[in-house]
Design a protein around this motif. Structure first.
Motif, PDB file in Angstrom:
ATOM      1  N   UNK A  61       4.644   3.411   4.599  1.00 36.71           N
ATOM      2  CA  UNK A  61       4.527   4.169   3.347  1.00 36.71           C
ATOM      3  C   UNK A  61       3.330   5.127   3.489  1.00 36.71           C
ATOM      4  N   UNK A  62       3.572   6.309   4.056  1.00 36.75           N
ATOM      5  CA  UNK A  62       2.475   7.234   4.367  1.00 36.75           C
ATOM      6  C   UNK A  62       1.646   7.692   3.165  1.00 36.75           C
ATOM      7  N   UNK A  63       2.156   7.544   1.960  1.00 32.77           N
ATOM      8  CA  UNK A  63       1.398   7.973   0.779  1.00 32.77           C
ATOM      9  C   UNK A  63       0.305   6.979   0.390  1.00 32.77           C
ATOM     10  N   UNK A  64       0.277   5.805   1.025  1.00 38.85           N
ATOM     11  CA  UNK A  64      -0.756   4.808   0.716  1.00 38.85           C
ATOM     12  C   UNK A  64      -2.015   5.119   1.530  1.00 38.85           C
ATOM     13  N   UNK A  65      -3.140   5.172   0.828  1.00 41.71           N
ATOM     14  CA  UNK A  65      -4.418   5.500   1.470  1.00 41.71           C
ATOM     15  C   UNK A  65      -4.917   4.343   2.329  1.00 41.71           C
ATOM     16  N   UNK A  66      -5.860   4.648   3.204  1.00 41.90           N
ATOM     17  CA  UNK A  66      -6.472   3.635   4.061  1.00 41.90           C
ATOM     18  C   UNK A  66      -7.136   2.561   3.195  1.00 41.90           C
ATOM     19  N   UNK A  67      -7.840   2.987   2.145  1.00 36.55           N
ATOM     20  CA  UNK A  67      -8.537   2.053   1.255  1.00 36.55           C
ATOM     21  C   UNK A  67      -7.551   1.107   0.562  1.00 36.55           C
ATOM     22  N   UNK A  68      -6.440   1.663   0.040  1.00 36.21           N
ATOM     23  CA  UNK A  68      -5.439   0.827  -0.638  1.00 36.21           C
ATOM     24  C   UNK A  68      -4.760  -0.105   0.361  1.00 36.21           C
ATOM     25  N   UNK A  69      -4.471   0.393   1.552  1.00 38.28           N
ATOM     26  CA  UNK A  69      -3.845  -0.436   2.588  1.00 38.28           C
ATOM     27  C   UNK A  69      -4.747  -1.617   2.937  1.00 38.28           C
ATOM     28  N   UNK A  70      -6.052  -1.369   2.973  1.00 43.14           N
ATOM     29  CA  UNK A  70      -7.008  -2.445   3.253  1.00 43.14           C
ATOM     30  C   UNK A  70      -6.949  -3.505   2.152  1.00 43.14           C
ATOM     31  N   UNK A  71      -6.925  -3.076   0.891  1.00 48.42           N
ATOM     32  CA  UNK A  71      -6.871  -4.018  -0.236  1.00 48.42           C
ATOM     33  C   UNK A  71      -5.583  -4.852  -0.201  1.00 48.42           C
ATOM     34  N   UNK A  72      -4.463  -4.201   0.124  1.00 48.50           N
ATOM     35  CA  UNK A  72      -3.177  -4.902   0.195  1.00 48.50           C
ATOM     36  C   UNK A  72      -3.194  -5.917   1.334  1.00 48.50           C
TER      37      UNK A  72
END
Length: 118
Positions: A61-72
């Motif tokens: 899901x390329x629209x997800x930021x690095x920061x959000x991906x880390x939280x997930x």
């Protein structure tokens, strides 16, 4: 000999000039409303590193930021499961399949606005 080659090359152009079989905006909106929104769930996998999890989320899901991906990734690691995104069912299935192709366990579930367990 040479004629056949040109016909094959031109065949792609003929396909491109045809009127595409597309759904109207109304048809797509009805389908999306009918399907409803679904959660894309990522399950904890003991073998995957946090970095690989983050990379997979941003790849699928390329629209997800690095920061959000880390939280997930952190949530999946700590709780065993995390909601990656909430999208129409057909898109949720495609995203979930993307995680499976990268070796992750993923599932989808109907969005339940009254239940925030994920």
């Amino acid at each position: 000999g040479g004629e056949g080659g040109r016909e094959r090359e031109g065949g792609g152009v003929a396909v491109l000039t045809k009127t595409p079989d597309t759904e109207t905006v109304d048809e797509v909106e009805k389908k999306v409303k009918y399907e409803g929104n679904w959660r894309v769930l990522l399950h904890r996998d003991e073998w995957a590193t946090m970095d690989y999890g983050q990379w997979a989320i941003m790849t699928v899901i390329p629209t997800i930021s690095h920061k959000k991906a880390h939280k997930i990734s952190l949530e999946a690691h700590m709780k065993g499961i995390a909601t990656v995104t909430i999208v129409p069912k057909s898109l949720a299935r495609a995203f979930s399949l993307g995680f499976w192709k990268l070796g992750f366990t993923s599932s989808i579930a109907p969005e339940d606005k009254s239940n925030n367990m994920f």
